[in-house]
Design a protein around this motif. Structure first.
Motif, PDB file in Angstrom:
ATOM      1  N   ALA A 122       7.655  12.749  -4.900  1.00  0.00           N
ATOM      2  CA  ALA A 122       8.768  12.798  -4.227  1.00  0.00           C
ATOM      3  C   ALA A 122       8.694  13.086  -2.778  1.00  0.00           C
ATOM      4  O   ALA A 122       7.923  13.889  -2.499  1.00  0.00           O
ATOM      5  CB  ALA A 122       9.829  13.759  -4.769  1.00  0.00           C
ATOM      6  N   ALA A 123       9.397  12.291  -1.773  1.00  0.00           N
ATOM      7  CA  ALA A 123       9.057  12.508  -0.443  1.00  0.00           C
ATOM      8  C   ALA A 123       9.601  14.373  -0.076  1.00  0.00           C
ATOM      9  O   ALA A 123       8.984  14.619   0.822  1.00  0.00           O
ATOM     10  CB  ALA A 123      10.193  11.765   0.543  1.00  0.00           C
ATOM     11  N   SER A 124      10.410  14.489  -0.758  1.00  0.00           N
ATOM     12  CA  SER A 124      11.139  15.975  -0.479  1.00  0.00           C
ATOM     13  C   SER A 124      10.028  17.239  -1.094  1.00  0.00           C
ATOM     14  O   SER A 124      10.150  18.061  -0.678  1.00  0.00           O
ATOM     15  CB  SER A 124      12.506  16.289  -1.188  1.00  0.00           C
ATOM     16  N   LYS A 125       9.266  16.588  -1.939  1.00  0.00           N
ATOM     17  CA  LYS A 125       8.207  17.654  -2.253  1.00  0.00           C
ATOM     18  C   LYS A 125       7.276  18.260  -1.166  1.00  0.00           C
ATOM     19  O   LYS A 125       7.402  19.428  -1.221  1.00  0.00           O
ATOM     20  CB  LYS A 125       7.356  17.117  -3.386  1.00  0.00           C
ATOM     21  N   PHE A 126       7.133  17.770  -0.283  1.00  0.00           N
ATOM     22  CA  PHE A 126       6.285  18.220   0.783  1.00  0.00           C
ATOM     23  C   PHE A 126       6.978  17.908   2.248  1.00  0.00           C
ATOM     24  O   PHE A 126       6.416  17.970   3.176  1.00  0.00           O
ATOM     25  CB  PHE A 126       4.804  17.710   0.694  1.00  0.00           C
ATOM     26  N   GLY A 127       8.179  17.262   2.108  1.00  0.00           N
ATOM     27  CA  GLY A 127       9.122  17.314   3.316  1.00  0.00           C
ATOM     28  C   GLY A 127       8.407  15.850   4.129  1.00  0.00           C
ATOM     29  O   GLY A 127       8.344  16.040   5.347  1.00  0.00           O
ATOM     30  N   VAL A 128       7.929  14.961   3.506  1.00  0.00           N
ATOM     31  CA  VAL A 128       7.334  13.652   4.373  1.00  0.00           C
ATOM     32  C   VAL A 128       8.416  12.766   4.312  1.00  0.00           C
ATOM     33  O   VAL A 128       9.561  12.987   3.432  1.00  0.00           O
ATOM     34  CB  VAL A 128       5.978  13.500   3.638  1.00  0.00           C
ATOM     35  N   ARG A 129       8.403  11.500   5.100  1.00  0.00           N
ATOM     36  CA  ARG A 129       9.160  10.614   5.197  1.00  0.00           C
ATOM     37  C   ARG A 129       9.165   9.480   4.006  1.00  0.00           C
ATOM     38  O   ARG A 129      10.301   8.724   3.835  1.00  0.00           O
ATOM     39  CB  ARG A 129       9.121   9.869   6.437  1.00  0.00           C
ATOM     40  N   TYR A 130       8.160   9.511   3.036  1.00  0.00           N
ATOM     41  CA  TYR A 130       8.610   8.645   2.300  1.00  0.00           C
ATOM     42  C   TYR A 130       7.844   9.195   0.857  1.00  0.00           C
ATOM     43  O   TYR A 130       6.990  10.092   1.008  1.00  0.00           O
ATOM     44  CB  TYR A 130       7.537   7.521   2.223  1.00  0.00           C
ATOM     45  N   ALA A 131       8.161   8.693  -0.404  1.00  0.00           N
ATOM     46  CA  ALA A 131       7.639   8.977  -1.674  1.00  0.00           C
ATOM     47  C   ALA A 131       6.379   8.137  -1.904  1.00  0.00           C
ATOM     48  O   ALA A 131       6.137   7.174  -1.069  1.00  0.00           O
ATOM     49  CB  ALA A 131       8.908   8.544  -2.675  1.00  0.00           C
ATOM     50  N   THR A 132       5.661   8.500  -2.842  1.00  0.00           N
ATOM     51  CA  THR A 132       4.491   8.170  -3.008  1.00  0.00           C
ATOM     52  C   THR A 132       4.252   7.631  -4.610  1.00  0.00           C
ATOM     53  O   THR A 132       4.659   8.370  -5.322  1.00  0.00           O
ATOM     54  CB  THR A 132       3.182   8.960  -2.772  1.00  0.00           C
TER      55      THR A 132
END
Length: 155
Positions: free
Chosen positions: A104-114
């Motif tokens: 999830a993008a929110s997992k590490f505060g980044v702009r996209y999921a992977t």
């Protein structure tokens, strides 16, 4: 400085260099390993863990993508075992090796999921190939690509 001091400094720097999110992911992974040892290769337990991980995602977009990715992977490669990996949905082969995962993008505060693949995925193509993909939105085009990649990864 003596080599002993340098070692202490390096160890201290490495040990203190993890963010709170990274430490939480490592803690989640340790808990997952303990749960895996207890559950063995129990599909129902893996399914339960993935659905709990998805429902715990902070962002609604992450949750909806995680749920859809789960549906896609389980339909495209039913032989893969659902499990969590560093607190995120993942899918392992019969040997327990993670083949693909969603982060999830929110997992590490980044702009996209992977959506990514581990080395045991059979995606080799020449001398270079993609092993992870950024996801902002899932449309039928992205879903078709994921289906093809997941099927190839287990072929």
């Amino acid at each position: 400085m003596s080599p002993k001091t340098d070692t202490k400094k390096t160890t201290k720097t490495i040990a203190g260099g993890f963010t709170a999110d990274e430490k939480a992911a490592m803690k989640a992974r340790a808990q997952e390993l303990k749960a895996e040892a207890r559950a063995g290769k129990d599909r129902a337990e893996g399914e339960k863990a993935i659905l709990a991980a998805i429902s715990a995602m902070k962002d609604p977009t992450d949750r909806s993508m995680g749920k859809r990715i789960h549906e896609i992977v389980t339909a495209a490669a039913p032989e893969l075992m659902p499990k969590t990996w560093y607190g995120m949905p993942a899918y392992a082969d019969a040997d327990g090796k993670v083949i693909c995962f969603f982060q999830a993008a929110s997992k590490f505060g980044v702009r996209y999921a992977t959506f990514g693949f581990q080395p045991d995925a059979k995606l080799d193509e020449g001398n270079m190939w993609a092993a992870a993909f950024a996801l902002i939105k899932l449309t039928s085009a992205e879903e078709a690509k994921i289906i093809a990649l997941v099927k190839k990864s287990v072929s």
